[in-house]
Design an enzyme around this catalytic site. Structure first.
Site, PDB file in Angstrom:
ATOM      1  N   HIS A  46       0.840  -1.194   0.000  1.00 46.13           N
ATOM      2  CA  HIS A  46       0.000   0.000   0.000  1.00 46.13           C
ATOM      3  C   HIS A  46       0.875   1.243   0.000  1.00 46.13           C
ATOM      4  O   HIS A  46       1.478   1.603   1.011  1.00 46.13           O
ATOM      5  CB  HIS A  46      -0.947   0.029   1.206  1.00 46.13           C
ATOM      6  CG  HIS A  46      -1.826   1.240   1.200  1.00 46.13           C
ATOM      7  ND1 HIS A  46      -3.037   1.282   0.558  1.00 46.13           N
ATOM      8  CD2 HIS A  46      -1.641   2.482   1.717  1.00 46.13           C
ATOM      9  CE1 HIS A  46      -3.567   2.483   0.685  1.00 46.13           C
ATOM     10  NE2 HIS A  46      -2.736   3.232   1.397  1.00 46.13           N
ATOM     11  N   HIS A 100      -1.628   3.594  -8.440  1.00 46.79           N
ATOM     12  CA  HIS A 100      -2.024   2.736  -9.570  1.00 46.79           C
ATOM     13  C   HIS A 100      -1.686   3.402 -10.886  1.00 46.79           C
ATOM     14  O   HIS A 100      -1.674   4.628 -10.997  1.00 46.79           O
ATOM     15  CB  HIS A 100      -3.511   2.386  -9.502  1.00 46.79           C
ATOM     16  CG  HIS A 100      -4.427   3.557  -9.382  1.00 46.79           C
ATOM     17  ND1 HIS A 100      -4.632   4.218  -8.180  1.00 46.79           N
ATOM     18  CD2 HIS A 100      -5.186   4.213 -10.302  1.00 46.79           C
ATOM     19  CE1 HIS A 100      -5.489   5.216  -8.370  1.00 46.79           C
ATOM     20  NE2 HIS A 100      -5.836   5.245  -9.645  1.00 46.79           N
ATOM     21  N   HIS A 102      -2.899   3.482 -14.804  1.00 41.44           N
ATOM     22  CA  HIS A 102      -3.930   3.136 -15.783  1.00 41.44           C
ATOM     23  C   HIS A 102      -3.223   2.805 -17.102  1.00 41.44           C
ATOM     24  O   HIS A 102      -2.448   3.629 -17.609  1.00 41.44           O
ATOM     25  CB  HIS A 102      -4.851   4.331 -16.049  1.00 41.44           C
ATOM     26  CG  HIS A 102      -5.635   4.818 -14.874  1.00 41.44           C
ATOM     27  ND1 HIS A 102      -6.977   4.553 -14.724  1.00 41.44           N
ATOM     28  CD2 HIS A 102      -5.288   5.580 -13.814  1.00 41.44           C
ATOM     29  CE1 HIS A 102      -7.412   5.141 -13.613  1.00 41.44           C
ATOM     30  NE2 HIS A 102      -6.411   5.774 -13.039  1.00 41.44           N
TER      31      HIS A 102
HETATM   32  P1  5GP Z   1      -8.132   7.346 -10.079  1.00 38.34           P
HETATM   33  O1  5GP Z   1      -9.211   8.348 -10.374  1.00 38.34           O
HETATM   34  O2  5GP Z   1      -7.912   7.195  -8.600  1.00 38.34           O
HETATM   35  O3  5GP Z   1      -6.869   7.564 -10.864  1.00 38.34           O
HETATM   36  O4  5GP Z   1      -8.672   5.974 -10.648  1.00 38.34           O
HETATM   37  C1  5GP Z   1      -9.352   5.019  -9.871  1.00 38.34           C
HETATM   38  C2  5GP Z   1      -9.860   3.975 -10.830  1.00 38.34           C
HETATM   39  O5  5GP Z   1     -10.260   2.847 -10.080  1.00 38.34           O
HETATM   40  C3  5GP Z   1     -11.084   4.428 -11.644  1.00 38.34           C
HETATM   41  O6  5GP Z   1     -10.794   4.323 -13.031  1.00 38.34           O
HETATM   42  C4  5GP Z   1     -12.185   3.463 -11.201  1.00 38.34           C
HETATM   43  O7  5GP Z   1     -13.044   3.082 -12.257  1.00 38.34           O
HETATM   44  C5  5GP Z   1     -11.396   2.291 -10.654  1.00 38.34           C
HETATM   45  N1  5GP Z   1     -12.080   1.555  -9.606  1.00 38.34           N
HETATM   46  C6  5GP Z   1     -12.654   2.084  -8.487  1.00 38.34           C
HETATM   47  N2  5GP Z   1     -13.184   1.115  -7.718  1.00 38.34           N
HETATM   48  C7  5GP Z   1     -12.920  -0.069  -8.354  1.00 38.34           C
HETATM   49  C8  5GP Z   1     -13.219  -1.427  -8.044  1.00 38.34           C
HETATM   50  O8  5GP Z   1     -13.823  -1.762  -7.018  1.00 38.34           O
HETATM   51  N3  5GP Z   1     -12.800  -2.360  -8.928  1.00 38.34           N
HETATM   52  C9  5GP Z   1     -12.105  -2.026 -10.088  1.00 38.34           C
HETATM   53  N4  5GP Z   1     -11.751  -3.041 -10.892  1.00 38.34           N
HETATM   54  N5  5GP Z   1     -11.808  -0.754 -10.395  1.00 38.34           N
HETATM   55  C10 5GP Z   1     -12.211   0.221  -9.545  1.00 38.34           C
HETATM   56 ZN    ZN Z   2      -4.211  -0.057  -0.473  1.00 39.85          ZN
END
Ligand code: 5GP
Ligand code: ZN
Length: 114
Positions: A46, A100, A102
């Site tokens: 984490h 993370h 993408h």
């Molecule tokens: P961020 O906006 O933090 O860069 O992206 C978070 C990403 O996590 C988003 O694209 C969202 O769709 C994805 N996400 C959020 N909750 C979940 C989940 O429970 N499972 C999966 N597979 N993706 C998630």
């Molecule tokens: Zn975490």
């Protein structure tokens, strides 16, 4: 980390469609894809965001990128191209506070990143 969605996915407490897994890294489909291929690649440790990456994480972060390259080849998008995005903090709209990457592709992407 308690109450972290991605830590729960790592532990299998929340289901996900896994693309790749080893002892340090997990890759799984984004639940709300913005392109035909939208995969999230995360360290199992984490780490809240890019701001919290330390020297001890450098090998893992490097491995994440070789894994991204491998996944891109497997998914058939390596040649045509793809985008890797990491949102860090509030102004970038980071929703999940677990580092993370993408991996987005499978279609012609916009030329702007903002
Ligand atoms: P961020 O906006 O933090 O860069 O992206 C978070 C990403 O996590 C988003 O694209 C969202 O769709 C994805 N996400 C959020 N909750 C979940 C989940 O429970 N499972 C999966 N597979 N993706 C998630
Ligand atoms: Zn975490």
């Amino acid at each position: 980390m308690e109450n972290c969605i991605f830590c729960k996915i790592i532990k299998g407490e929340i289901p996900s469609t896994k693309i790749y897994e080893d002892d340090e890294i997990l890759a799984f489909n984004d639940i709300n894809p913005i392109a035909p291929i939208h995969i999230l690649i995360i360290p199992k440790k984490h780490i809240q965001s890019t701001n919290e990456i330390t020297q001890e994480d450098e090998l893992t972060i490097g491995k994440i990128h070789t894994t991204i390259a491998k996944i891109a080849k497997e998914k058939g998008i390596a040649e045509k191209g793809y985008r890797i995005i990491t949102n860090c903090g509030e102004d970038a709209g980071q929703e999940v506070k677990h580092l993370h990457f993408h991996l987005i592709g499978g279609t012609k992407l916009g030329t702007k990143i903002i």
